[in-house]
Design a protein around this motif. Structure first.
Motif, PDB file in Angstrom:
ATOM      1  N   LEU A  45      27.772  41.983  35.955  1.00 12.79           N
ATOM      2  CA  LEU A  45      29.070  41.938  36.625  1.00 12.79           C
ATOM      3  C   LEU A  45      29.262  43.221  37.423  1.00 12.79           C
ATOM      4  CD1 LEU A  45      31.179  40.369  33.754  1.00 12.79           C
ATOM      5  CD2 LEU A  45      30.709  39.315  35.964  1.00 12.79           C
ATOM      6  N   THR A  46      29.664  43.083  38.678  1.00  9.38           N
ATOM      7  CA  THR A  46      29.726  44.255  39.565  1.00  9.38           C
ATOM      8  C   THR A  46      31.107  44.549  40.124  1.00  9.38           C
ATOM      9  OG1 THR A  46      29.111  42.835  41.442  1.00  9.38           O
ATOM     10  CG2 THR A  46      27.319  43.960  40.271  1.00  9.38           C
ATOM     11  N   GLY A  47      32.049  43.620  40.069  1.00  6.41           N
ATOM     12  CA  GLY A  47      33.366  43.874  40.625  1.00  6.41           C
ATOM     13  C   GLY A  47      34.318  42.742  40.312  1.00  6.41           C
ATOM     14  N   ALA A  48      35.583  42.940  40.645  1.00  4.85           N
ATOM     15  CA  ALA A  48      36.587  41.921  40.363  1.00  4.85           C
ATOM     16  C   ALA A  48      37.775  42.084  41.297  1.00  4.85           C
ATOM     17  CB  ALA A  48      37.061  42.024  38.918  1.00  4.85           C
ATOM     18  N   ARG A  49      38.485  40.994  41.492  1.00  6.29           N
ATOM     19  CA  ARG A  49      39.721  41.038  42.277  1.00  6.29           C
ATOM     20  C   ARG A  49      40.658  39.956  41.768  1.00  6.29           C
ATOM     21  NH1 ARG A  49      39.828  36.827  45.995  1.00  6.29           N
ATOM     22  NH2 ARG A  49      37.812  35.788  46.324  1.00  6.29           N
ATOM     23  N   ARG A  50      41.933  40.228  41.898  1.00  7.40           N
ATOM     24  CA  ARG A  50      42.929  39.224  41.538  1.00  7.40           C
ATOM     25  C   ARG A  50      43.369  38.484  42.794  1.00  7.40           C
ATOM     26  NH1 ARG A  50      44.939  39.128  36.501  1.00  7.40           N
ATOM     27  NH2 ARG A  50      44.655  40.963  35.175  1.00  7.40           N
ATOM     28  N   THR A  51      43.554  37.198  42.654  1.00 11.07           N
ATOM     29  CA  THR A  51      44.034  36.396  43.774  1.00 11.07           C
ATOM     30  C   THR A  51      45.540  36.247  43.674  1.00 11.07           C
ATOM     31  OG1 THR A  51      43.752  34.315  42.577  1.00 11.07           O
ATOM     32  CG2 THR A  51      41.856  35.124  43.818  1.00 11.07           C
TER      33      THR A  51
ATOM     34  N   ARG B 247      44.437  34.178  39.541  1.00  6.15           N
ATOM     35  CA  ARG B 247      43.077  34.049  39.042  1.00  6.15           C
ATOM     36  C   ARG B 247      42.350  35.391  39.153  1.00  6.15           C
ATOM     37  NH1 ARG B 247      40.065  31.266  42.234  1.00  6.15           N
ATOM     38  NH2 ARG B 247      38.739  30.096  40.801  1.00  6.15           N
ATOM     39  N   LEU B 248      41.399  35.604  38.273  1.00  2.63           N
ATOM     40  CA  LEU B 248      40.563  36.797  38.333  1.00  2.63           C
ATOM     41  C   LEU B 248      39.185  36.364  38.816  1.00  2.63           C
ATOM     42  CD1 LEU B 248      40.387  39.863  37.682  1.00  2.63           C
ATOM     43  CD2 LEU B 248      39.391  39.194  35.482  1.00  2.63           C
ATOM     44  N   VAL B 249      38.799  36.821  39.994  1.00  2.00           N
ATOM     45  CA  VAL B 249      37.520  36.468  40.598  1.00  2.00           C
ATOM     46  C   VAL B 249      36.574  37.648  40.433  1.00  2.00           C
ATOM     47  CG1 VAL B 249      36.328  35.796  42.721  1.00  2.00           C
ATOM     48  CG2 VAL B 249      38.625  34.919  42.232  1.00  2.00           C
ATOM     49  N   LEU B 250      35.389  37.374  39.878  1.00  5.04           N
ATOM     50  CA  LEU B 250      34.423  38.427  39.614  1.00  5.04           C
ATOM     51  C   LEU B 250      33.210  38.270  40.523  1.00  5.04           C
ATOM     52  CD1 LEU B 250      35.484  37.333  36.473  1.00  5.04           C
ATOM     53  CD2 LEU B 250      34.662  39.649  36.087  1.00  5.04           C
ATOM     54  N   THR B 251      32.577  39.386  40.822  1.00  3.55           N
ATOM     55  CA  THR B 251      31.318  39.366  41.551  1.00  3.55           C
ATOM     56  C   THR B 251      30.210  39.797  40.598  1.00  3.55           C
ATOM     57  OG1 THR B 251      31.708  41.628  42.320  1.00  3.55           O
ATOM     58  CG2 THR B 251      32.370  39.820  43.787  1.00  3.55           C
ATOM     59  N   ALA B 252      29.001  39.355  40.899  1.00  2.00           N
ATOM     60  CA  ALA B 252      27.889  39.628  39.990  1.00  2.00           C
ATOM     61  C   ALA B 252      26.597  39.703  40.773  1.00  2.00           C
ATOM     62  CB  ALA B 252      27.802  38.540  38.924  1.00  2.00           C
ATOM     63  N   SER B 253      25.630  40.340  40.186  1.00  3.07           N
ATOM     64  CA  SER B 253      24.272  40.346  40.720  1.00  3.07           C
ATOM     65  C   SER B 253      23.351  39.700  39.699  1.00  3.07           C
ATOM     66  CB  SER B 253      23.814  41.780  41.011  1.00  3.07           C
ATOM     67  OG  SER B 253      23.805  42.547  39.813  1.00  3.07           O
ATOM     68  N   GLY B 254      22.212  39.223  40.160  1.00  5.21           N
ATOM     69  CA  GLY B 254      21.229  38.637  39.256  1.00  5.21           C
ATOM     70  C   GLY B 254      21.487  37.209  38.865  1.00  5.21           C
ATOM     71  N   VAL B 255      22.423  36.519  39.550  1.00  6.70           N
ATOM     72  CA  VAL B 255      22.682  35.100  39.254  1.00  6.70           C
ATOM     73  C   VAL B 255      21.761  34.285  40.158  1.00  6.70           C
ATOM     74  CG1 VAL B 255      24.422  33.290  39.093  1.00  6.70           C
ATOM     75  CG2 VAL B 255      25.063  35.667  38.698  1.00  6.70           C
ATOM     76  N   SER B 256      20.551  34.086  39.699  1.00  8.27           N
ATOM     77  CA  SER B 256      19.539  33.448  40.544  1.00  8.27           C
ATOM     78  C   SER B 256      19.081  32.104  40.009  1.00  8.27           C
ATOM     79  CB  SER B 256      18.321  34.378  40.679  1.00  8.27           C
ATOM     80  OG  SER B 256      17.801  34.695  39.394  1.00  8.27           O
ATOM     81  N   THR B 257      19.542  31.704  38.818  1.00  6.00           N
ATOM     82  CA  THR B 257      19.155  30.410  38.265  1.00  6.00           C
ATOM     83  C   THR B 257      20.224  29.371  38.593  1.00  6.00           C
ATOM     84  OG1 THR B 257      20.092  31.164  36.173  1.00  6.00           O
ATOM     85  CG2 THR B 257      17.714  31.354  36.437  1.00  6.00           C
TER      86      THR B 257
END
Length: 534
Positions: A460-466, A470-480
């Motif tokens: 998990l690399t970051g987050a923002r509220r809409t 809602r809480l929207v998160l960003t991530a790396s390594g989601v390749s599957t």
């Protein structure tokens, strides 16, 4: 004042000045400090994270997530569920479909089963079949000008739902009274395969309710039917190929399916019943083999009638007294399981607890025992459509109690027939079983035949509220293929959302002081270690 006194006073004033400056700077920071803007909430996980997460744990807490398939059948034939009527515009069809996906998400489903070949037709641009009249409102086979299948698969995946393409292999038309072309060959589209190959065509039964079938006994017809379904698998990122129980038609009193010509040519001395069963077995086996060659991660499942044979006919049968699919429609469902030709089987147990001919409490254990020791997953077809009928189905708790039995016996999921009844929630029965059994999201069961190492751990690399909370998160390594989001507030971490790769990672209803972890899952349902906590 002596020199020493002046020196001590100077040092004291220096300390006071430094302290004042420090306090002032702090006051300035306090005066001008603001919360991070939406879209830039800091994550503690970005500071000195460990390299990898922990299997089965989030922030030191155990993770909890049910593993079961939950879905509904979205029926297109006769426009029973979708589209609401034939001939709608592209915008109307898309809007209706998205509302059905909203229903699925609200029910915490993780799969949808869409009727894309109801009767020798197609809901995609096909080289093997005309466009479905249930979509276009016409029998001419002409294109509606867009690709519904591409849209439906993409939108299901965007919401974390598997898309299972539901096919009726051998039905060529539907009866005319319901809006089909019946047995009138002149109504078939110019490119309809049963118009181009009349030798494959069988009309059954006689009368106004007749329809055309592809003859299952003709090898060329069977191969063509397989090719037409596999075309969709080749063109689209479907997760499953799904049949219901329409192979040879259900018997009509006083009439036999008129396949004498193909039996004479291809029967090779077998009894007609054994030959018919072998024809269906061949279709199932070949579809299994060809799917393995084409896209081995695509699941293959069938939803048959709920009785293989009665114990009175076969000592290996169930303690039931109803129609036997082995004898009536030549579907040797037990053989398919034993041979491992399926990834899942979904018997339609559309009966109540206590029904004399087929008691749910007796039919269910037979199916549990049948799949035991195999790699075939057992789901149950649930009769939401019967809720509200007279008798036992007037009890709004019947489905709830049946689903409780499913869990007692280790069943791995349910599919509900059909979408309209799930949305309708007659007698509050759907709300009742949702609260009891579908209160949280669920991961899909692991596909036993696809063994694989665990996917890489994401981060998990970051987050923002809409604006809508809602809480929207960003991530790396989601390749599957998929991801799963867990949340803990100090106790066990529970699953709050799932999604397909590329879909927005979000907690729809975040709570205060929550910690999150993310995992990824491959096409076989194998899960990575959980990300370091955020």
């Amino acid at each position: 004042m002596s020199t020493a006194q002046r020196l001590r006073l100077g040092l004291l004033l220096s300390v006071v000045l430094i302290a004042a400056l420090a306090i002032g700077a702090g006051l300035v920071r306090a005066a001008f400090y603001t919360e991070p803007a939406a879209g830039s909430l800091p994550l503690a996980a970005n500071r000195e994270q460990p390299v990898a997460g922990t299997p089965g744990q989030c922030a030191g807490q155990p993770v909890q997530a049910p593993r079961e398939l939950r879905g509904m059948w979205l029926t297109t034939v006769y426009n029973l569920d979708f589209p609401s009527k034939p001939g709608l515009s592209q915008a109307q069809v898309k809007a209706e479909y998205l509302k059905w996906l909203d229903v699925a998400v609200a029910q915490h489903h993780n799969a949808i089963f869409v009727h894309v070949r109801p009767s020798g037709d197609a809901f995609w641009p096909s080289a093997y079949a005309p466009w479905s009249n249930w979509l276009t409102g016409r029998f001419d086979g002409k294109s509606p000008g867009w690709d519904p299948m591409a849209f439906m698969v993409a939108e299901a995946h965007a919401r974390g739902l598997e898309f299972h393409a539901w096919f009726n292999p051998y039905r060529g038309t539907q009866p005319a009274p319901g809006g089909g072309s019946g047995t009138d060959a002149a109504k078939l589209a110019p490119n309809h395969p049963l118009r181009l190959h009349p030798q494959w065509r069988i009309a059954y039964p006689t009368g106004k309710n007749g329809r055309f079938y592809f003859d299952p006994g003709i090898p060329e017809a069977r191969k063509f039917v397989e090719d037409s379904m596999l075309e969709a698998v080749q063109k689209y990122d479907v997760d499953g190929v799904h049949f219901d129980d329409f192979f040879y038609p259900y018997p009509e009193e006083g009439q036999d399916f008129p396949d004498g010509a193909s039996y004479k040519k291809y029967g090779l001395g077998k009894s007609k019943a054994d030959w018919r069963r072998e024809n269906v077995n061949t279709l199932v086996r070949e579809m299994h083999e060809r799917l393995q060659q084409l896209k081995p991660w695509v699941k293959f499942g069938i939803s048959p009638f709920g009785i293989w044979r009665n114990k009175s006919s076969d000592s290996g049968g169930s303690a039931t007294n109803g129609l036997e699919s082995y004898d009536a429609i030549y579907a040797d469902t037990r053989k398919w399981v034993r041979e491992g030709w399926l990834d899942y089987i979904v018997p339609q147990l559309y009966w109540t607890i206590g029904f004399d001919k087929a008691d749910y409490t007796k039919a269910l254990p037979w199916w549990v025992q049948t799949v035991k020791g195999t790699k075939v997953q057992l789901y149950i077809g649930m009769a939401d459509y019967r809720v509200g009928e007279k008798g036992d189905w007037s009890d709004p708790g019947m489905l709830d109690r049946e689903m409780a039995l499913n869990r007692k016996y280790g069943v791995q999921g349910e599919i509900h027939f059909s979408a309209a009844q799930v949305r309708g929630d007659r007698l509050g029965a759907v709300s009742r079983y949702r609260k009891a059994h579908y209160a949280t999201p669920a991961l899909l069961p692991r596909l036993a035949r696809l063994t694989a190492t665990a996917p890489p751990t994401p981060r998990l690399t970051g987050a923002r509220r809409t604006e809508n909370g809602r809480l929207v998160l960003t991530a790396s390594g989601v390749s599957t293929a998929n991801w799963a989001l867990y949340r803990t507030t100090g106790g066990p971490a529970t699953l709050v959302a799932t999604g397909h790769v590329g879909a927005e990672i979000a907690d729809p209803k975040p709570v205060a002081k929550a910690t999150y972890c993310l995992s990824t899952l491959d096409r076989g349902g194998n899960e990575s270690a959980l990300s370091p906590p955020a």
